[in-house]
Design an enzyme around this catalytic site. Structure first.
Site, mmCIF file in Angstrom:
data_model
loop_
_atom_site.group_PDB
_atom_site.id
_atom_site.type_symbol
_atom_site.label_atom_id
_atom_site.label_comp_id
_atom_site.label_asym_id
_atom_site.label_seq_id
_atom_site.Cartn_x
_atom_site.Cartn_y
_atom_site.Cartn_z
ATOM 1 N N SER A 149 -0.068 -2.168 24.613
ATOM 2 C CA SER A 149 0.551 -2.965 25.677
ATOM 3 C C SER A 149 1.040 -2.050 26.800
ATOM 4 O O SER A 149 0.238 -1.438 27.484
ATOM 5 C CB SER A 149 1.678 -3.822 25.093
ATOM 6 O OG SER A 149 2.152 -4.756 26.031
ATOM 7 N N GLU A 167 -1.238 -16.574 39.879
ATOM 8 C CA GLU A 167 -1.292 -16.274 41.312
ATOM 9 C C GLU A 167 -1.996 -14.953 41.606
ATOM 10 O O GLU A 167 -1.884 -14.420 42.701
ATOM 11 C CB GLU A 167 0.140 -16.214 41.873
ATOM 12 C CG GLU A 167 0.952 -17.470 41.638
ATOM 13 C CD GLU A 167 0.360 -18.688 42.337
ATOM 14 O OE1 GLU A 167 -0.264 -18.506 43.402
ATOM 15 O OE2 GLU A 167 0.506 -19.803 41.826
ATOM 16 N N HIS A 191 -2.929 -7.625 26.975
ATOM 17 C CA HIS A 191 -2.782 -9.049 26.611
ATOM 18 C C HIS A 191 -3.753 -9.866 27.464
ATOM 19 O O HIS A 191 -3.437 -10.959 27.931
ATOM 20 C CB HIS A 191 -1.351 -9.538 26.853
ATOM 21 C CG HIS A 191 -0.310 -8.764 26.116
ATOM 22 N ND1 HIS A 191 -0.013 -8.982 24.787
ATOM 23 C CD2 HIS A 191 0.511 -7.775 26.516
ATOM 24 C CE1 HIS A 191 0.954 -8.160 24.410
ATOM 25 N NE2 HIS A 191 1.277 -7.410 25.434
#
Length: 315
Positions: A149, A167, A191
């Protein structure tokens, strides 16, 4: 990367969710540890200098719950018979100069950076003596930088640190800063599949098409060698975004907050054992449907082509 002696193992996250943090770790661990089955942590151990005896230091700087995360990594590695593992709780820049911390990093065969906030990680470690030691060991020794991550996102010279998934293809919505610079000319997002972040990577790449976008799914990673060879590991997908063939975009013509158009962005999808060469920018699918001959010669009854029949035997 041709002069690099070390290896990178970058992971998309969630290797510790629903796995070694389960309360039933001691009683029913095999049913909880899906990433053991797919081999991410096991692969880290196997690739390390001394295997199960390698010295592994887990660095929890990115995490907001470091005292909970650190011991779980020790449990996970112990399950795989790697017990020479420690945790460094580095929460302030001044701690990076601690002689004990420096000595432990210098002695490490593997550093494992946990998830959390990559901006926290780079702002605390960036430019410190500890950072310099890691870079030097990675370049000159049989050493592994492993990160999940945030630890993965921070490995490159360019790093995404902010930007909503929904967005992401609006100009200015993706924020990029400098990472820890173990690998150049790539940008890593994590992710990736689960949080729908492909738009973030598109925007990161269209701003500089030389940069290869790497999107890591959860429980999925890449092993990257000093020769620039990347191998997909784990159970999910790695998405590669190559912008070198982009023909057109409106990036510089639209205002902030407006949608970005891109013509001819190239995307590759990797799964376990597939490889990609960062030098040639070519991908090889491990279990390709085209790796077998398309046409198999038919057997023939024509004796003229049978070398076992003597000419004198023909009627």
């Amino acid at each position: 990367m041709n002069n690099v002696q070390g290896k990178l193992i970058i992971i998309g996250g969630a290797i510790d969710r629903g796995s070694f943090t389960e309360v039933s770790f001691d009683q029913n661990v095999a049913n909880n540890l899906n990433f053991f089955e797919t081999g991410i942590l096991r692969r880290i151990i196997r690739e390390s200098k001394h295997g199960e005896k390698s010295r592994i230091e887990v660095i929890t700087t990115a995490s907001v719950i470091p005292r909970q995360v650190g011991p779980e990594y020790i449990k996970a590695f112990a399950y795989l018979d790697a017990k020479n593992v420690g945790v460094l709780y580095i929460e302030k820049r001044e701690q990076t100069n601690d002689p004990e911390v420096i000595a432990r990093i210098q002695a490490a065969d593997v550093v494992m950076f946990t998830g959390g906030d990559q901006l926290r990680l780079t702002s605390i470690l960036g430019g410190t003596k500890l950072h310099d030691i890691i870079l030097d060991k990675y370049k000159n020794e049989d050493f592994i930088y492993a990160g999940t991550s945030a630890g993965a996102a921070a490995a490159s010279n360019n790093m995404i640190y902010q930007g909503s998934s929904s967005e992401a293809l609006l100009k200015g919505e993706v924020k990029i800063t400098s990472g820890l610079s173990l690998i150049q000319d790539v940008i890593i997002d994590t992710h990736f599949v689960q949080r729908g972040r492909i738009g973030r990577l598109f925007q990161a790449v269209v701003g500089n098409p030389r940069t290869l976008g790497i999107g890591l799914g959860e429980d999925t990673g890449l092993l990257i060698t000093g020769e620039g060879r990347m191998e997909a590991i784990g159970s999910g997908l790695v998405i590669l975004v190559d912008g070198r063939q982009i023909r057109d975009t409106n990036l510089t013509q639209v205002d902030l907050g407006k949608p970005i158009s891109i013509n001819n962005m190239v995307v590759h999808v990797m799964s376990m054992f597939d490889t990609y060469d960062l030098t040639t920018r070519e991908m090889e699918i491990h279990n390709s449907q085209y790796s077998i001959p398309l046409f198999v010669p038919l057997e023939t009854d024509n004796d003229d082509h049978d070398p076992n029949i003597n000419a004198d035997d023909k009627e």
